[in-house]
Design an enzyme around this catalytic site. Structure first.
Site: not given
Ligand code: UDP
Length: 339
Positions: A205-206
């Site tokens: 999710h970065h």
């Protein structure tokens, strides 16, 4: 002694759970939990309070804001009266402190001692808000608890006095062992109907991995190949869902199996029984290390170097050929997985 803890994200809740238990041991200290309001989705927030038996927050800052300035200002304006109301002896912040940095600034300005748990972790580049915030937090803290020697060394290099630094261990791992028996009893594997032959887990999710088109395509190309060997299960962080375009979602769909983000106990069980985990999460790199599950980190560097030194974490980046090569190596008798 009155301790104010600040938390707002899934990894924060995991870190404060063992801390709050320790604070309640005799001689018990009074603890006041302040929620920054960063994560509100039940699956990322309420579920963790329930599963980890964390007491309800005494206060919530409900931090919102369309800009960095609006968010920071809201947090600071709402936190200052809480310090006046409760008059804590110290404020504890954990992890990457992205939203909590406003609390650190106000507490430091008001002369209240600040303690940073998980201090000293550093990435090679300072170009993310998270990196800027944790550097600021470390330099404003009176006491810095580190998870590994590399973090202590980083702080000493930045001229933080040795007397403020404690190599204390890792509260994420304390939580893992504290809840491990409950996690082992999870029924998530039959619920997901995963094959006995094994499966992989992906967490991502970065921003760079989702917003950089080349990086994202590299990860998907690798997952398409690995998906031919075994299912790849992706408990999807709400932020990833927000950032992904429809086109990206379609590409992902063909390669992997999406599920909603899991509660802590189910996720520990899923991760511990996986043949391999692909991730861009710092916490997951640490957890797979102690669970002895091969971890392939989809970043160019790690801020937790001990996970790579211990041998289960491969720092790979997003090039598909490299991901696939390292994946094959990890599955060829390299390391055994936890059961
Ligand atoms: N985690 C979880 N459910 C999931 C995915 C992760 O409980 O579906 C846990 C995981 O065990 C780890 C933490 O969440 O302890 C990592 O959180 P996240 O990836 O949000 O944060 P980061 O480590 O990237 O800061």
């Amino acid at each position: 002694m009155k301790v104010m803890l600040v938390a707002g994200t899934r990894p924060d809740f995991i870190k404060i759970a063992p801390l709050m238990c320790a604070l309640h041991q005799p001689p018990a200290m009074e603890s006041i939990l302040v929620h920054t309001g960063q994560q509100r989705d039940w699956r990322m927030n309420g579920l963790f309070f329930q599963q980890l038996a964390i007491p309800d927050p005494a206060e919530s800052l409900d931090s919102d804001g369309s800009s960095v300035a609006a968010r920071l200002t809201t947090i600071m304006l709402r936190f200052e009266p809480l310090l006046n109301k409760y008059r804590p002896d110290c404020v504890i912040v954990v992890g990457n402190v992205h939203h909590a940095i406003g609390c650190v600034l106000i507490a430091a300005e008001m002369g209240i001692r600040v303690i940073h748990v998980d201090a000293g972790l550093r990435s090679p580049s300072r170009n993310t808000p998270e990196e800027i915030d944790r550097i600021l937090a470390d330099h404003l803290s009176d006491l810095l608890f580190c998870t590994e020697q590399g973090a202590v060394d980083n702080l000493l290099r930045e001229c933080i006095p040795k007397s403020k630094i404690v190599l204390a261990g890792n509260v994420t791992i304390d939580a893992l062992w504290r809840y491990w028996n409950k996690a082992r009893a999870s029924r998530i594997l039959p619920a997901l109907e995963l094959p006995d032959s094994g499966y992989a887990v992906l967490t991502m999710h970065h921003r760079p991995n989702i917003q950089d088109a080349a990086g994202f395509s590299g990860i998907i190309a690798a997952m398409e190949v690995i998906g031919l060997d075994m299912p790849v299960v992706f408990p999807m962080h709400p932020r990833a869902r927000e950032l992904l375009t429809v086109d990206q979602m379609c590409k992902l769909h063909s390669a992997i199996r999406f599920i909603d983000p899991l509660g802590y106990l189910d996720f520990l069980k899923l991760m511990a029984s996986a043949k391999v985990v692909f991730t861009d999460s710092g916490g997951v790199q640490e957890e797979t290390t102690v669970l002895n599950v091969p971890c392939i980190t989809l970043r160019d560097s790690t801020d937790r170097p001990c996970t790579a030194e211990m041998g289960s974490n491969y720092i790979v980046g997003t090039d598909p050929d490299t991901i696939i090569d390292v994946y094959r190596h990890s599955q060829n008798g390299g390391r055994k997985t936890a059961t």
